[in-house]
Design a protein around this motif. Structure first.
Motif, PDB file in Angstrom:
ATOM      1  N   PHE A   5       0.881  -1.166   0.000  1.00 22.82           N
ATOM      2  CA  PHE A   5       0.000   0.000   0.000  1.00 22.82           C
ATOM      3  C   PHE A   5       0.918   1.214   0.000  1.00 22.82           C
ATOM      4  CE2 PHE A   5      -2.335  -3.249   2.299  1.00 22.82           C
ATOM      5  CZ  PHE A   5      -3.635  -3.129   1.861  1.00 22.82           C
ATOM      6  N   ALA A   6       0.823   2.057  -1.007  1.00 16.81           N
ATOM      7  CA  ALA A   6       1.643   3.269  -1.069  1.00 16.81           C
ATOM      8  C   ALA A   6       0.719   4.476  -1.191  1.00 16.81           C
ATOM      9  CB  ALA A   6       2.600   3.207  -2.236  1.00 16.81           C
ATOM     10  N   ILE A   7       0.730   5.331  -0.189  1.00 14.48           N
ATOM     11  CA  ILE A   7      -0.105   6.525  -0.180  1.00 14.48           C
ATOM     12  C   ILE A   7       0.758   7.694  -0.623  1.00 14.48           C
ATOM     13  CG2 ILE A   7      -1.598   8.018   1.206  1.00 14.48           C
ATOM     14  CD1 ILE A   7      -1.791   5.526   3.153  1.00 14.48           C
ATOM     15  N   VAL A   8       0.353   8.309  -1.748  1.00 14.32           N
ATOM     16  CA  VAL A   8       1.167   9.322  -2.414  1.00 14.32           C
ATOM     17  C   VAL A   8       0.320  10.581  -2.614  1.00 14.32           C
ATOM     18  CG1 VAL A   8       2.383   9.823  -4.582  1.00 14.32           C
ATOM     19  CG2 VAL A   8       2.503   7.534  -3.593  1.00 14.32           C
ATOM     20  N   ASN A   9       0.932  11.743  -2.467  1.00 12.99           N
ATOM     21  CA  ASN A   9       0.253  13.009  -2.714  1.00 12.99           C
ATOM     22  C   ASN A   9      -0.214  13.061  -4.163  1.00 12.99           C
ATOM     23  OD1 ASN A   9       0.303  16.024  -3.576  1.00 12.99           O
ATOM     24  ND2 ASN A   9       0.261  16.098  -1.348  1.00 12.99           N
ATOM     25  N   PHE A  25       5.673  -2.744 -13.320  1.00 14.69           N
ATOM     26  CA  PHE A  25       4.827  -3.037 -12.169  1.00 14.69           C
ATOM     27  C   PHE A  25       3.395  -2.608 -12.457  1.00 14.69           C
ATOM     28  CE2 PHE A  25       9.044  -1.942 -10.270  1.00 14.69           C
ATOM     29  CZ  PHE A  25       9.393  -3.236  -9.913  1.00 14.69           C
ATOM     30  N   GLN A  26       2.453  -3.463 -12.114  1.00 12.83           N
ATOM     31  CA  GLN A  26       1.042  -3.136 -12.274  1.00 12.83           C
ATOM     32  C   GLN A  26       0.497  -2.702 -10.925  1.00 12.83           C
ATOM     33  OE1 GLN A  26      -0.730  -6.693 -13.819  1.00 12.83           O
ATOM     34  NE2 GLN A  26      -0.141  -6.222 -15.913  1.00 12.83           N
ATOM     35  N   ALA A  27      -0.288  -1.642 -10.927  1.00 12.68           N
ATOM     36  CA  ALA A  27      -0.837  -1.123  -9.678  1.00 12.68           C
ATOM     37  C   ALA A  27      -2.297  -0.750  -9.862  1.00 12.68           C
ATOM     38  CB  ALA A  27      -0.047   0.110  -9.232  1.00 12.68           C
ATOM     39  N   THR A  28      -3.048  -0.881  -8.791  1.00 13.76           N
ATOM     40  CA  THR A  28      -4.406  -0.378  -8.730  1.00 13.76           C
ATOM     41  C   THR A  28      -4.351   0.945  -7.986  1.00 13.76           C
ATOM     42  OG1 THR A  28      -5.350  -2.589  -8.715  1.00 13.76           O
ATOM     43  CG2 THR A  28      -6.730  -0.823  -7.839  1.00 13.76           C
ATOM     44  N   LYS A  29      -5.022   1.966  -8.532  1.00 13.73           N
ATOM     45  CA  LYS A  29      -5.012   3.293  -7.916  1.00 13.73           C
ATOM     46  C   LYS A  29      -6.371   3.582  -7.296  1.00 13.73           C
ATOM     47  CE  LYS A  29      -3.972   6.238 -11.080  1.00 13.73           C
ATOM     48  NZ  LYS A  29      -3.454   7.253 -12.016  1.00 13.73           N
ATOM     49  N   LEU A  30      -6.351   4.080  -6.066  1.00 12.24           N
ATOM     50  CA  LEU A  30      -7.568   4.471  -5.361  1.00 12.24           C
ATOM     51  C   LEU A  30      -7.439   5.916  -4.920  1.00 12.24           C
ATOM     52  CD1 LEU A  30      -7.831   1.402  -2.943  1.00 12.24           C
ATOM     53  CD2 LEU A  30      -9.038   1.716  -5.106  1.00 12.24           C
ATOM     54  N   ALA A  31      -8.492   6.690  -5.091  1.00  9.39           N
ATOM     55  CA  ALA A  31      -8.499   8.059  -4.584  1.00  9.39           C
ATOM     56  C   ALA A  31      -8.664   7.995  -3.069  1.00  9.39           C
ATOM     57  CB  ALA A  31      -9.632   8.853  -5.212  1.00  9.39           C
ATOM     58  N   ASN A  41      -5.025  12.425  -2.005  1.00  5.35           N
ATOM     59  CA  ASN A  41      -3.926  11.475  -2.166  1.00  5.35           C
ATOM     60  C   ASN A  41      -4.353  10.407  -3.148  1.00  5.35           C
ATOM     61  OD1 ASN A  41      -2.202  12.559  -0.089  1.00  5.35           O
ATOM     62  ND2 ASN A  41      -3.539  11.607   1.415  1.00  5.35           N
ATOM     63  N   THR A  42      -3.390   9.625  -3.576  1.00  4.38           N
ATOM     64  CA  THR A  42      -3.672   8.415  -4.333  1.00  4.38           C
ATOM     65  C   THR A  42      -3.046   7.257  -3.570  1.00  4.38           C
ATOM     66  OG1 THR A  42      -3.674   9.584  -6.440  1.00  4.38           O
ATOM     67  CG2 THR A  42      -3.342   7.204  -6.527  1.00  4.38           C
ATOM     68  N   THR A  43      -3.818   6.207  -3.358  1.00  2.00           N
ATOM     69  CA  THR A  43      -3.297   5.008  -2.721  1.00  2.00           C
ATOM     70  C   THR A  43      -3.097   3.958  -3.804  1.00  2.00           C
ATOM     71  OG1 THR A  43      -4.417   5.513  -0.651  1.00  2.00           O
ATOM     72  CG2 THR A  43      -3.717   3.232  -0.987  1.00  2.00           C
ATOM     73  N   PHE A  44      -1.857   3.512  -3.939  1.00  2.00           N
ATOM     74  CA  PHE A  44      -1.509   2.472  -4.900  1.00  2.00           C
ATOM     75  C   PHE A  44      -1.502   1.128  -4.183  1.00  2.00           C
ATOM     76  CE2 PHE A  44       0.369   6.282  -6.710  1.00  2.00           C
ATOM     77  CZ  PHE A  44       0.134   6.144  -8.064  1.00  2.00           C
ATOM     78  N   LEU A  45      -2.089   0.122  -4.822  1.00  2.00           N
ATOM     79  CA  LEU A  45      -2.041  -1.250  -4.324  1.00  2.00           C
ATOM     80  C   LEU A  45      -1.251  -2.079  -5.330  1.00  2.00           C
ATOM     81  CD1 LEU A  45      -5.812  -1.738  -3.382  1.00  2.00           C
ATOM     82  CD2 LEU A  45      -3.968  -0.992  -1.900  1.00  2.00           C
ATOM     83  N   LEU A  46      -0.211  -2.742  -4.851  1.00  2.00           N
ATOM     84  CA  LEU A  46       0.620  -3.559  -5.732  1.00  2.00           C
ATOM     85  C   LEU A  46       0.854  -4.912  -5.081  1.00  2.00           C
ATOM     86  CD1 LEU A  46       2.164  -0.457  -5.578  1.00  2.00           C
ATOM     87  CD2 LEU A  46       3.101  -1.470  -7.632  1.00  2.00           C
ATOM     88  N   CYS A  47       0.802  -5.960  -5.873  1.00  2.00           N
ATOM     89  CA  CYS A  47       1.115  -7.295  -5.416  1.00  2.00           C
ATOM     90  C   CYS A  47       2.418  -7.710  -6.099  1.00  2.00           C
ATOM     91  CB  CYS A  47      -0.017  -8.248  -5.788  1.00  2.00           C
ATOM     92  SG  CYS A  47       0.255  -9.923  -5.193  1.00  2.00           S
ATOM     93  N   ALA A  48       3.365  -8.244  -5.305  1.00  2.00           N
ATOM     94  CA  ALA A  48       4.666  -8.581  -5.889  1.00  2.00           C
ATOM     95  C   ALA A  48       5.345  -9.681  -5.092  1.00  2.00           C
ATOM     96  CB  ALA A  48       5.564  -7.347  -5.913  1.00  2.00           C
ATOM     97  N   ASP A  49       6.257 -10.368  -5.757  1.00  2.00           N
ATOM     98  CA  ASP A  49       7.116 -11.313  -5.053  1.00  2.00           C
ATOM     99  C   ASP A  49       7.991 -10.532  -4.085  1.00  2.00           C
ATOM    100  OD1 ASP A  49       6.286 -13.686  -6.334  1.00  2.00           O
ATOM    101  OD2 ASP A  49       7.577 -13.245  -8.049  1.00  2.00           O
ATOM    102  N   GLU A  50       8.362 -11.160  -3.000  1.00  2.00           N
ATOM    103  CA  GLU A  50       9.163 -10.488  -1.986  1.00  2.00           C
ATOM    104  C   GLU A  50      10.459  -9.915  -2.561  1.00  2.00           C
ATOM    105  OE1 GLU A  50      10.719 -11.240   2.568  1.00  2.00           O
ATOM    106  OE2 GLU A  50       9.498 -12.744   1.569  1.00  2.00           O
TER     107      GLU A  50
END
Length: 113
Positions: A5-9, A25-31, A41-50
């Motif tokens: 979860f990355a919360i970005v301005n 990288f593929q990400a889902t963006k949420l306002a 802000n925009t919250t990015f959701l990303l799923c990735a291997d460790e």
């Protein structure tokens, strides 16, 4: 697998999104809205291997810039005139905005259907 979860301005959202895509990288963006400044802000959701988590965080850090901004701050001047009312005066206060807040959690299961 990890969920990031990355919360970005909002000011940095487009450049972060573009950089993530350019790096594969593929990400889902949420306002979203911050609680302190009530700004967008925009919250990015990303799923990735460790093994890719540090690469993702590096991209987000590179494109999430911290900066100073003046915001109004209402302070009571305690004027109690007739009727006992108080007067309020607004003056700007400098705060640090931008950057990113990043959370990394474990994923038990991930399906993309």
């Amino acid at each position: 697998m990890k969920l990031i979860f990355a919360i970005v301005n909002n000011d940095d959202s487009h450049s972060v999104s573009t950089a993530l895509t350019q790096n594969g990288f593929q990400a889902t963006k949420l306002a979203s809205t911050g609680g302190f400044l009530m700004s967008g802000n925009t919250t990015f959701l990303l799923c990735a291997d460790e093994s890719r988590v540090d690469d993702i965080i590096k991209v987000i850090k590179e494109y999430s810039n911290k900066r100073k901004q003046f915001v109004p701050n209402a302070a009571s001047l305690g004027g109690g005139g007739e009727g006992g009312g108080s007067s309020y005066n607004s003056f700007p206060v400098e705060v640090s905005v931008g950057g990113a807040t990043i959370f990394v959690t474990n994923i038990e299961r991930f399906d993309k259907v």
